[in-house]
Structure formats: C-alpha cells, structure tokens
Design a protein around this motif. Structure first.
Motif, PDB file in Angstrom:
ATOM      1  N   ASP A 101       0.900  -1.190   0.069  1.00 34.63           N
ATOM      2  CA  ASP A 101       0.102  -0.105  -0.122  1.00 34.63           C
ATOM      3  C   ASP A 101       0.751   1.454  -0.015  1.00 34.63           C
ATOM      4  O   ASP A 101       0.578   2.259  -0.660  1.00 34.63           O
ATOM      5  CB  ASP A 101      -1.112   0.304   1.306  1.00 34.63           C
ATOM      6  N   ASN A 102       1.927   1.365   0.787  1.00 30.78           N
ATOM      7  CA  ASN A 102       2.820   2.381   0.868  1.00 30.78           C
ATOM      8  C   ASN A 102       3.521   2.621  -0.735  1.00 30.78           C
ATOM      9  O   ASN A 102       3.657   3.798  -1.056  1.00 30.78           O
ATOM     10  CB  ASN A 102       4.064   2.056   1.739  1.00 30.78           C
ATOM     11  N   VAL A 103       4.041   1.639  -1.225  1.00 36.93           N
ATOM     12  CA  VAL A 103       4.413   1.651  -2.565  1.00 36.93           C
ATOM     13  C   VAL A 103       3.398   2.189  -3.632  1.00 36.93           C
ATOM     14  O   VAL A 103       3.759   3.173  -4.488  1.00 36.93           O
ATOM     15  CB  VAL A 103       4.902   0.299  -3.352  1.00 36.93           C
ATOM     16  N   GLU A 104       2.210   1.828  -3.395  1.00 35.49           N
ATOM     17  CA  GLU A 104       1.031   2.469  -4.594  1.00 35.49           C
ATOM     18  C   GLU A 104       0.819   3.769  -4.223  1.00 35.49           C
ATOM     19  O   GLU A 104       0.376   4.447  -5.129  1.00 35.49           O
ATOM     20  CB  GLU A 104      -0.139   1.517  -4.330  1.00 35.49           C
ATOM     21  N   LYS A 105       0.985   4.148  -2.829  1.00 35.40           N
ATOM     22  CA  LYS A 105       0.699   5.498  -2.668  1.00 35.40           C
ATOM     23  C   LYS A 105       1.769   6.504  -2.838  1.00 35.40           C
ATOM     24  O   LYS A 105       1.684   7.526  -2.779  1.00 35.40           O
ATOM     25  CB  LYS A 105       0.158   5.680  -1.052  1.00 35.40           C
ATOM     26  N   SER A 106       3.029   6.027  -2.842  1.00 36.26           N
ATOM     27  CA  SER A 106       4.066   6.759  -2.888  1.00 36.26           C
ATOM     28  C   SER A 106       4.677   7.120  -4.372  1.00 36.26           C
ATOM     29  O   SER A 106       5.680   7.896  -4.572  1.00 36.26           O
ATOM     30  CB  SER A 106       5.308   6.102  -2.487  1.00 36.26           C
ATOM     31  N   SER A 107       3.881   6.751  -5.347  1.00 38.97           N
ATOM     32  CA  SER A 107       4.020   7.143  -6.682  1.00 38.97           C
ATOM     33  C   SER A 107       5.426   6.786  -7.145  1.00 38.97           C
ATOM     34  O   SER A 107       6.166   7.587  -7.884  1.00 38.97           O
ATOM     35  CB  SER A 107       3.654   8.473  -6.914  1.00 38.97           C
ATOM     36  N   CYS A 145       9.721  -2.535   0.272  1.00 37.45           N
ATOM     37  CA  CYS A 145       8.579  -3.353   0.150  1.00 37.45           C
ATOM     38  C   CYS A 145       9.223  -4.751  -0.443  1.00 37.45           C
ATOM     39  O   CYS A 145       9.031  -5.869  -0.324  1.00 37.45           O
ATOM     40  CB  CYS A 145       7.709  -2.859  -0.656  1.00 37.45           C
ATOM     41  N   GLU A 194       8.084   5.887  -5.241  1.00 41.69           N
ATOM     42  CA  GLU A 194       9.459   6.547  -4.409  1.00 41.69           C
ATOM     43  C   GLU A 194      10.234   5.179  -4.205  1.00 41.69           C
ATOM     44  O   GLU A 194       9.873   4.099  -3.717  1.00 41.69           O
ATOM     45  CB  GLU A 194       8.748   6.935  -3.203  1.00 41.69           C
ATOM     46  N   SER A 195      11.639   5.371  -4.472  1.00 46.45           N
ATOM     47  CA  SER A 195      12.591   4.483  -4.461  1.00 46.45           C
ATOM     48  C   SER A 195      12.737   3.798  -3.309  1.00 46.45           C
ATOM     49  O   SER A 195      12.960   2.446  -2.834  1.00 46.45           O
ATOM     50  CB  SER A 195      13.854   4.834  -4.948  1.00 46.45           C
ATOM     51  N   GLU A 196      12.629   4.424  -2.088  1.00 46.60           N
ATOM     52  CA  GLU A 196      12.860   3.939  -0.662  1.00 46.60           C
ATOM     53  C   GLU A 196      11.356   3.006  -0.244  1.00 46.60           C
ATOM     54  O   GLU A 196      11.933   1.718   0.311  1.00 46.60           O
ATOM     55  CB  GLU A 196      12.999   5.051   0.455  1.00 46.60           C
ATOM     56  N   ALA A 197      10.419   3.212  -0.691  1.00 44.88           N
ATOM     57  CA  ALA A 197       9.298   2.597  -0.421  1.00 44.88           C
ATOM     58  C   ALA A 197       9.411   1.229  -0.989  1.00 44.88           C
ATOM     59  O   ALA A 197       8.929   0.198  -0.629  1.00 44.88           O
ATOM     60  CB  ALA A 197       7.867   3.254  -0.752  1.00 44.88           C
TER      61      ALA A 197
END
Length: 221
Positions: free
Chosen positions: A42-48, A57, A50-53
């Motif tokens: 979910d964090n990845v999908e919301k981060s557009s 993940c 973002e490499s860290e996320a």
C-alpha cells in the motif's frame, strides 16, 4: 537494489503471498505477515514510485519468498509439492550416474568379457536407464496437476528475480518437455533410443515373469 522494471513483478508476488497467508486465518504469524506485506505494498502504491518505499517492500517480499518453507503448512506456497520433492530427492532420477548398483554397473560398462556376457551386462545397464525413465514418468504423472497449478508461482517468482529454490526446479522438471532435456540431440533419435531401451525392459520383465511362474508351478506340483 531492486530495479524499477522488476518492482511490479515483486509487488504482484507480494499480493499473491498476502492472499496465500490469509488461507490460514487462525495462524497469528501468518496474519501478521500478511498485514505487514499488504501495508508495505500500500505504501508503494501511494508513494508514486518512491525508491525507498519500493526497496523496503521488495526486500520484505523477496525475503518472505526465500523463507517460504518455514511458513505454516496451509499457508506455504508450493507446499503441495513437498511429497514429490522428497520422493524425487530419494530416488535421485536426475543424476547422471547409474541409479541402481552403481559400483557394479560402473565396472560392467568397462568390463573385458566374452560377447554373450557383455550382452547381458549391456542389458543390465540399459535396465538402469529404463527404470529411471519409468520413475520420471511416474513422478511426472503423479505431480502433473499440482505442478500445473504451481506454474504461475514459478513464473511470477522468476519475473520478480526471486530465489526459485528446489520446489520451483521440481515444477520445471515435471512440466518441461523431452525436447528441452535433449536440446543438443536429435529429438527423433532420442525418442527411438528410449523406445528401444523400454522394449528391452519389457521383454526381459516378461521373461522373468515366465521363469517365476514356472518355478511356482514346480513348487505347487
């Protein structure tokens, strides 16, 4: 670092792992891992992107996949293949050496004997080869349905660059065609060789059956 090209496949692998972990809803560890991975996705999908996320993940998903054998039985991806894996390992049908009576057959292959004896020794070596063919056929037949159902896991793991492990190799062993096994040989010649060896196996088996029946009849008489 996981490349952006692989990240989508890794996330898809993670989503499938989450679904799999939810199979055993009464297992606290499985439920926690499913929740953790789902939150990271979910964090990845919301981060557009973002490499860290993505990195956090991906590492969690790939680590979970690598340690899947430690998961509870009902939540384990490819777990239904384990009986096949144990049998395959015990029988060792992929080894290049002789399977049965290894030292004796190794010596037989280079023995300097008369033609009649050599013919029987060659037949013994051929029987070892034929037995391995039959074992492979039996294993493939036993696991074909399970392997077909597991193929999507293997494909997804490969696309994600995940560590495939022995269970994935078993799936490929079961599903791969003979053409792949004999990629450096003429396929027709390879099939003809197998057929000849198996026909010899059947003929000798029938001869032994006849001898055993005769012995049994003599005992009864």
């Amino acid at each position: 670092m996981v490349s952006l090209d692989r990240s989508e496949a890794v996330v898809e692998l993670g989503k499938r792992l989450v679904t799999q972990l939810k199979v055993d809803s009464h297992d606290i560890l499985s439920s926690w891992m499913a929740h953790h991975i789902a939150k990271l996705i979910d964090n990845v999908e919301k981060s557009s992107g973002e490499s860290e996320a993505i990195e956090e993940c991906s590492q969690a998903i790939l680590s979970l996949w690598e340690h899947r054998a430690a998961l509870p039985e009902h939540s384990r991806p490819l777990g239904q293949l384990e009986p096949i894996m144990r049998t395959l390992s015990a029988l060792g049908v992929n080894q290049e050496e002789y399977h049965f009576y290894r030292p004796a057959l190794r010596e037989a292959a280079i023995a300097d004997v008369d033609d009649a004896t050599k013919e029987w020794l060659d037949l013994a070596i051929g029987l070892d080869y034929s037995a391995r063919l039959l074992i492979r056929y039996a294993l493939r037949s036993a696991a074909e349905k399970t392997a077909s159902e597991s193929e999507s896991w293997v494909k997804l793991a490969r696309e994600a660059g995940a560590n495939e492990g022995a269970d994935c190799r078993v799936v490929r062993f079961i599903l791969d065609s003979d053409e792949e096994e004999n990629e450096e040989k003429d396929i027709q010649a390879a099939l003809e060789e197998k057929l000849t060896k198996l026909e010899g196996f059947v003929a000798l088996a029938n001869e032994l059956v006849g001898n055993l029946k005769a012995e049994l009849e003599a005992i009864k008489a």
